[in-house]
Scaffold this active site. Sequence first.
Site, mmCIF file in Angstrom:
data_model
loop_
_atom_site.group_PDB
_atom_site.id
_atom_site.type_symbol
_atom_site.label_atom_id
_atom_site.label_comp_id
_atom_site.label_asym_id
_atom_site.label_seq_id
_atom_site.Cartn_x
_atom_site.Cartn_y
_atom_site.Cartn_z
ATOM 1 N N ASP A 98 -0.201 5.119 0.886
ATOM 2 C CA ASP A 98 -0.470 6.089 1.963
ATOM 3 C C ASP A 98 -0.525 5.398 3.324
ATOM 4 O O ASP A 98 -1.324 4.487 3.533
ATOM 5 C CB ASP A 98 -1.797 6.802 1.711
ATOM 6 C CG ASP A 98 -1.808 7.557 0.389
ATOM 7 O OD1 ASP A 98 -1.694 8.783 0.412
ATOM 8 O OD2 ASP A 98 -1.930 6.896 -0.662
ATOM 9 N N ASP A 152 -1.717 -0.930 6.054
ATOM 10 C CA ASP A 152 -1.861 -0.285 7.368
ATOM 11 C C ASP A 152 -3.306 -0.148 7.821
ATOM 12 O O ASP A 152 -3.559 0.465 8.858
ATOM 13 C CB ASP A 152 -1.213 1.108 7.350
ATOM 14 C CG ASP A 152 -1.976 2.103 6.478
ATOM 15 O OD1 ASP A 152 -2.298 3.202 6.963
ATOM 16 O OD2 ASP A 152 -2.250 1.776 5.311
ATOM 17 N N ASP A 191 0.864 -1.177 0.000
ATOM 18 C CA ASP A 191 0.000 0.000 0.000
ATOM 19 C C ASP A 191 0.905 1.234 0.000
ATOM 20 O O ASP A 191 2.089 1.140 0.329
ATOM 21 C CB ASP A 191 -0.883 -0.045 1.251
ATOM 22 C CG ASP A 191 -1.707 1.215 1.431
ATOM 23 O OD1 ASP A 191 -2.444 1.579 0.509
ATOM 24 O OD2 ASP A 191 -1.582 1.840 2.504
#
Length: 231
Positions: free
Chosen positions: A20, A180, A18
């Site tokens: 961001d 995250d 991922d």
Amino acid sequence: MGANDLAKGPQMRTVIFDLDGTLADTSGDLIAAANACFRGLGLGDLLDARHDAGTALRGGRAMLTLGFSRVDGVDPGEVDRQYPVLLDAYARDINSHTFLYPGTMDAVTRLKSAGYAVGIATNKPEGLAETLMQSLGVRGEFASLIGADTLPVRKPDPEHHFEAVRRAGGDPRKSLLVGDTATDRDTSRNAGVPSVLVTFGPGPHDVRALSPEATIDHFDELDAVVAQLIG
């Protein structure tokens, strides 16, 4: 496709990241873009770069919704009207506050040296993701980049992950996702692959509660975790 075709297919183990909140903390520039929208409406800065960082990584509409919730009398349709304004503001100033997390690119280099393919699957629009990674000087280190609008689907649809793996030259059956958020965990679950969630993103929740296959507190830990999960 027959068994022989499968045998000849890509076999490279692949780590998909991922963007961001995983590779980079982009929250400062995202918050600034949202605040530019609010200032344009005469509302001032409605978001705080530190306290609202977790919302920033949930996307533009989430930021606009939160900001407008802090003032009275805003038409709910203003979120959709301001979203393209936010994207334009972000595109104009995409890398004033963004930074790669400590050890990010060292970990990517070690993975590649160990024979893994690496790529990116993000729900940021592809053009903005490409621009950001180029501006950070690291786009060439990743063999693929799939954004929110690259395919008809986006995370947590597993095809988003699978296509990032395929474009990196890897085998989806020998891959994992580093992220995250719950979206990343759900993507990996839907894809039937392991997830590794970072604990250092600015989100408000403890990612351990999402029951990923592993968590890391620093990218120095990633190599051993990847080797344990996919060999």
